[in-house]
Design an enzyme around this catalytic site. Structure first.
Site, PDB file in Angstrom:
ATOM      1  N   ASP A   4     -27.409  78.729 -19.481  1.00 32.38           N
ATOM      2  CA  ASP A   4     -26.268  78.017 -20.040  1.00 32.38           C
ATOM      3  C   ASP A   4     -26.302  78.120 -21.553  1.00 32.38           C
ATOM      4  O   ASP A   4     -27.379  78.262 -22.141  1.00 32.38           O
ATOM      5  CB  ASP A   4     -26.268  76.540 -19.623  1.00 32.38           C
ATOM      6  CG  ASP A   4     -24.885  75.931 -19.843  1.00 32.38           C
ATOM      7  OD1 ASP A   4     -24.024  76.081 -18.965  1.00 32.38           O
ATOM      8  OD2 ASP A   4     -24.662  75.361 -20.921  1.00 32.38           O
ATOM      9  N   ARG A  34     -29.659  75.544  -5.450  1.00 31.20           N
ATOM     10  CA  ARG A  34     -29.707  74.561  -6.532  1.00 31.20           C
ATOM     11  C   ARG A  34     -29.986  73.137  -6.054  1.00 31.20           C
ATOM     12  O   ARG A  34     -30.325  72.263  -6.870  1.00 31.20           O
ATOM     13  CB  ARG A  34     -28.342  74.555  -7.252  1.00 31.20           C
ATOM     14  CG  ARG A  34     -28.220  75.406  -8.513  1.00 31.20           C
ATOM     15  CD  ARG A  34     -29.010  74.861  -9.682  1.00 31.20           C
ATOM     16  NE  ARG A  34     -28.836  73.429  -9.903  1.00 31.20           N
ATOM     17  CZ  ARG A  34     -27.766  72.851 -10.420  1.00 31.20           C
ATOM     18  NH1 ARG A  34     -26.751  73.582 -10.803  1.00 31.20           N
ATOM     19  NH2 ARG A  34     -27.677  71.548 -10.557  1.00 31.20           N
ATOM     20  N   ARG A  36     -19.141  83.523 -14.653  1.00 29.62           N
ATOM     21  CA  ARG A  36     -19.503  82.471 -13.687  1.00 29.62           C
ATOM     22  C   ARG A  36     -19.569  82.993 -12.254  1.00 29.62           C
ATOM     23  O   ARG A  36     -19.271  82.257 -11.315  1.00 29.62           O
ATOM     24  CB  ARG A  36     -18.530  81.280 -13.770  1.00 29.62           C
ATOM     25  CG  ARG A  36     -18.583  80.521 -15.081  1.00 29.62           C
ATOM     26  CD  ARG A  36     -19.746  79.548 -15.073  1.00 29.62           C
ATOM     27  NE  ARG A  36     -19.884  78.915 -16.393  1.00 29.62           N
ATOM     28  CZ  ARG A  36     -19.377  77.733 -16.703  1.00 29.62           C
ATOM     29  NH1 ARG A  36     -18.737  77.034 -15.801  1.00 29.62           N
ATOM     30  NH2 ARG A  36     -19.548  77.240 -17.901  1.00 29.62           N
ATOM     31  N   ARG A  84     -21.043  77.787  -8.400  1.00 35.16           N
ATOM     32  CA  ARG A  84     -20.636  76.938  -7.280  1.00 35.16           C
ATOM     33  C   ARG A  84     -19.674  77.552  -6.290  1.00 35.16           C
ATOM     34  O   ARG A  84     -19.455  76.974  -5.223  1.00 35.16           O
ATOM     35  CB  ARG A  84     -20.080  75.609  -7.808  1.00 35.16           C
ATOM     36  CG  ARG A  84     -21.199  74.682  -8.236  1.00 35.16           C
ATOM     37  CD  ARG A  84     -20.659  73.448  -8.859  1.00 35.16           C
ATOM     38  NE  ARG A  84     -19.910  73.802 -10.058  1.00 35.16           N
ATOM     39  CZ  ARG A  84     -19.287  72.936 -10.831  1.00 35.16           C
ATOM     40  NH1 ARG A  84     -19.298  71.666 -10.528  1.00 35.16           N
ATOM     41  NH2 ARG A  84     -18.649  73.346 -11.899  1.00 35.16           N
ATOM     42  N   TYR A 133     -19.677  71.069 -29.008  1.00 31.67           N
ATOM     43  CA  TYR A 133     -20.388  70.138 -28.118  1.00 31.67           C
ATOM     44  C   TYR A 133     -21.249  69.146 -28.904  1.00 31.67           C
ATOM     45  O   TYR A 133     -21.300  67.959 -28.590  1.00 31.67           O
ATOM     46  CB  TYR A 133     -21.260  70.911 -27.112  1.00 31.67           C
ATOM     47  CG  TYR A 133     -20.448  71.524 -25.997  1.00 31.67           C
ATOM     48  CD1 TYR A 133     -19.805  70.725 -25.057  1.00 31.67           C
ATOM     49  CD2 TYR A 133     -20.305  72.902 -25.879  1.00 31.67           C
ATOM     50  CE1 TYR A 133     -19.047  71.281 -24.037  1.00 31.67           C
ATOM     51  CE2 TYR A 133     -19.552  73.472 -24.858  1.00 31.67           C
ATOM     52  CZ  TYR A 133     -18.920  72.648 -23.944  1.00 31.67           C
ATOM     53  OH  TYR A 133     -18.166  73.185 -22.936  1.00 31.67           O
TER      54      TYR A 133
HETATM   55  C1  LIG Z   1     -18.603  76.583 -22.328  1.00 30.98           C
HETATM   56  C2  LIG Z   1     -19.794  77.100 -21.556  1.00 30.98           C
HETATM   57  C3  LIG Z   1     -20.808  76.301 -20.962  1.00 30.98           C
HETATM   58  N1  LIG Z   1     -21.693  77.175 -20.360  1.00 30.98           N
HETATM   59  C4  LIG Z   1     -21.277  78.471 -20.530  1.00 30.98           C
HETATM   60  C5  LIG Z   1     -20.104  78.437 -21.310  1.00 30.98           C
HETATM   61  C6  LIG Z   1     -19.380  79.661 -21.785  1.00 30.98           C
HETATM   62  C7  LIG Z   1     -18.581  80.260 -20.690  1.00 30.98           C
HETATM   63  C8  LIG Z   1     -17.297  79.541 -20.414  1.00 30.98           C
HETATM   64  O1  LIG Z   1     -16.467  79.467 -21.304  1.00 30.98           O
HETATM   65  O2  LIG Z   1     -17.146  79.083 -19.268  1.00 30.98           O
HETATM   66  C9  LIG Z   1     -21.930  79.698 -20.100  1.00 30.98           C
HETATM   67  C10 LIG Z   1     -22.476  79.776 -18.729  1.00 30.98           C
HETATM   68  N2  LIG Z   1     -22.867  78.764 -17.899  1.00 30.98           N
HETATM   69  C11 LIG Z   1     -23.342  79.286 -16.739  1.00 30.98           C
HETATM   70  C12 LIG Z   1     -23.330  80.678 -16.836  1.00 30.98           C
HETATM   71  C13 LIG Z   1     -23.986  81.503 -15.752  1.00 30.98           C
HETATM   72  C14 LIG Z   1     -23.814  82.881 -15.622  1.00 30.98           C
HETATM   73  C15 LIG Z   1     -22.533  83.277 -14.921  1.00 30.98           C
HETATM   74  O3  LIG Z   1     -22.541  83.433 -13.682  1.00 30.98           O
HETATM   75  O4  LIG Z   1     -21.520  83.500 -15.632  1.00 30.98           O
HETATM   76  C16 LIG Z   1     -22.749  81.004 -18.057  1.00 30.98           C
HETATM   77  C17 LIG Z   1     -22.450  82.387 -18.640  1.00 30.98           C
HETATM   78  C18 LIG Z   1     -23.841  78.536 -15.580  1.00 30.98           C
HETATM   79  C19 LIG Z   1     -23.355  77.171 -15.350  1.00 30.98           C
HETATM   80  N3  LIG Z   1     -23.166  76.176 -16.274  1.00 30.98           N
HETATM   81  C20 LIG Z   1     -22.760  75.036 -15.654  1.00 30.98           C
HETATM   82  C21 LIG Z   1     -22.700  75.274 -14.260  1.00 30.98           C
HETATM   83  C22 LIG Z   1     -22.354  74.248 -13.206  1.00 30.98           C
HETATM   84  C23 LIG Z   1     -23.617  73.505 -12.910  1.00 30.98           C
HETATM   85  C24 LIG Z   1     -23.672  73.040 -11.484  1.00 30.98           C
HETATM   86  O5  LIG Z   1     -23.825  73.861 -10.581  1.00 30.98           O
HETATM   87  O6  LIG Z   1     -23.602  71.812 -11.300  1.00 30.98           O
HETATM   88  C25 LIG Z   1     -23.079  76.605 -14.066  1.00 30.98           C
HETATM   89  C26 LIG Z   1     -23.227  77.340 -12.754  1.00 30.98           C
HETATM   90  C27 LIG Z   1     -22.506  73.762 -16.324  1.00 30.98           C
HETATM   91  C28 LIG Z   1     -21.615  73.859 -17.505  1.00 30.98           C
HETATM   92  N4  LIG Z   1     -21.999  74.307 -18.731  1.00 30.98           N
HETATM   93  C29 LIG Z   1     -20.908  74.310 -19.576  1.00 30.98           C
HETATM   94  C30 LIG Z   1     -19.800  73.853 -18.833  1.00 30.98           C
HETATM   95  C31 LIG Z   1     -18.402  73.680 -19.373  1.00 30.98           C
HETATM   96  C32 LIG Z   1     -20.245  73.578 -17.529  1.00 30.98           C
HETATM   97  C33 LIG Z   1     -19.441  73.166 -16.313  1.00 30.98           C
HETATM   98  C34 LIG Z   1     -19.503  71.721 -16.010  1.00 30.98           C
HETATM   99  C35 LIG Z   1     -19.028  71.452 -14.599  1.00 30.98           C
HETATM  100  O7  LIG Z   1     -17.847  71.706 -14.327  1.00 30.98           O
HETATM  101  O8  LIG Z   1     -19.843  71.039 -13.786  1.00 30.98           O
HETATM  102  C36 LIG Z   1     -20.935  74.822 -20.967  1.00 30.98           C
END
Ligand SMILES: Cc1c2[nH]c(c1CCC(=O)O)Cc1[nH]c(c(CCC(=O)O)c1C)Cc1[nH]c(c(CCC(=O)O)c1C)Cc1[nH]c(c(C)c1CCC(=O)O)C2
Length: 361
Positions: free
Chosen positions: A85, A49, A36, A40, A160
């Site tokens: 994602d 974004r 990540r 953010r 999910y």
């Molecule tokens: C479980 C999982 C998800 N997505 C992902 C996982 C596996 C990694 C982990 O265990 O954290 C994988 C993921 N999601 C994202 C990345 C980007 C690459 C990186 O920088 O690592 C990666 C590798 C961007 C994202 N994916 C997400 C964001 C936030 C979106 C935003 O900016 O509003 C980002 C940058 C959304 C997302 N998508 C998911 C979640 C739990 C969330 C967060 C929700 C929140 O708290 O807002 C599912």
């Protein structure tokens, strides 16, 4: 001009520390990147974004490229990870879902039984063509920094789809698994196909390594993991190995009891969260496959420690580097993703500290 230069002349990655370490070699310094890292915690991410929903952003190649490059420019990390994602391939295939800010993926019609599994659409490469386009843009921009592609592992995706959103206890998922194993395995087989197709697209477009995220697998007992999950994850690693010899990383949270089993799925590198010291992880991984080379690990600074002030961070980084010397290779990372309120300057300092502490003359 053609748009597909041969891979071998595109970039010189032979000495890239991430790839050297992943293969058990001697990198010029311990490579470091952060799960990540694109997201953010960065003001430039929030600006880029603004006004674009998450999943739409993931299908906009210029934006994906820009957001992926931001942490490389800012922190000097040893790898870029594609901005995408784990649920993107499901969305692109036509599954009704959205990513809700502050919550995570939310599915409109959760999977309940065999009819829902049959109705689950499969992914066609064309549906994620913007991702391929983004990867091609990135490999032309990244120079000697490797690009990590990724996908979600079948269990975490299934959680999910069955729960309908994020879950603490995964009770519906475990109920399906135990009450209707046939439907469970049919679901995981379909999800493994989708994941493999998503990775095939990224590999075809030029990613240099892949990470398979089974973020929530730590919710399972070792027995259930072996029976209900491992065969499907293993099929993905075998499928990737048939396509390419790029390094493969496998990661989940709270997987201390599962580390050995996860190694037998076939990755080159196992990601470890902060709960298990890296030297302990190395012993567990080695015991799982005593005949193979010393395991390579990734991790494992607690992302919450980044809020504890620099002295604490520095102590923890040194401890983790020392424990990582027990491994056949160490890729420094956090034990899970960067928390949104993290001070990005601390991350930059961690990168510098890892590099200066481990630089080989
Ligand atoms: C479980 C999982 C998800 N997505 C992902 C996982 C596996 C990694 C982990 O265990 O954290 C994988 C993921 N999601 C994202 C990345 C980007 C690459 C990186 O920088 O690592 C990666 C590798 C961007 C994202 N994916 C997400 C964001 C936030 C979106 C935003 O900016 O509003 C980002 C940058 C959304 C997302 N998508 C998911 C979640 C739990 C969330 C967060 C929700 C929140 O708290 O807002 C599912």
């Amino acid at each position: 001009m053609t748009n597909s230069a041969p891979v071998s002349t595109r970039r010189d990655l032979a000495d890239a520390p991430l790839l050297v370490a992943a293969r058990g070699g001697q990198p010029r310094h311990t490579p470091v990147w952060f799960m990540r890292q694109a997201g953010r915690s960065l003001p430039e991410y929030r600006r880029a974004r603004e006004g674009t929903p998450m999943l739409q952003a993931c299908l906009t190649p210029d934006l994906v490229s820009e957001i992926t490059l931001q942490p490389v420019r800012r922190h000097g990390v040893d790898a870029a990870i594609l901005f995408s994602d784990i649920v993107l391939p499901l969305y692109a295939a036509g599954v009704g879902l959205d990513i809700v800010a502050g919550t995570g993926p939310v599915v409109s019609n959760p999977i309940e039984g065999p009819a829902d599994v049959s109705a689950l659409p499969s992914l066609d490469a064309g549906q994620v063509e913007p991702v391929a386009e983004a990867v091609r843009l990135l490999v032309s921009e990244l120079g000697s920094t490797p690009l990590i592609g990724f996908a979600g592992a079948p269990f975490t995706l299934a959680s999910y789809l069955v729960e309908g959103g994020p879950s603490r206890n995964h009770e519906r998922t475990k109920a399906l698994m135990h009450s209707d194993p046939k439907t469970w395995h049919a679901l995981l087989e379909k999800l493994a196909d989708t994941t493999l197709e998503f990775l095939r697209v990224q590999i075809g477009a030029g990613v240099d390594a892949i990470q398979l995220f089974d973020s929530w697998a730590g919710a399972l007992s070792l027995r259930d993991y072996r029976e209900f999950v491992l065969p499907h994850s293993r099929r993905i690693f075998e499928g990737v190995a048939e396509l390419s010899d790029i390094p493969k990383i496998h990661f989940g949270v709270g997987t201390g009891e599962l580390l050995g089993a996860m190694r037998t799925a076939g990755p080159d590198v196992v990601g470890v969260d902060w709960r298990v010291p890296l030297d302990t992880a190395v012993a567990r991984l080695g015991a799982a496959e005593p005949e193979s080379a010393k395991p390579v690990v990734q991790g494992n600074l607690d992302p919450a420690v980044l809020f504890a002030g620099w002295d604490a961070v520095e102590r923890e980084v040194h401890r983790i580097l020392a424990e990582g010397r027990e491994a056949g290779g160490h890729i420094f990372n956090l034990g899970h993703g960067v928390l949104p309120t993290t001070d990005p300057e601390i991350l930059t300092r961690v990168v510098e500290l890892v590099h200066t502490t481990t630089a080989q003359r």
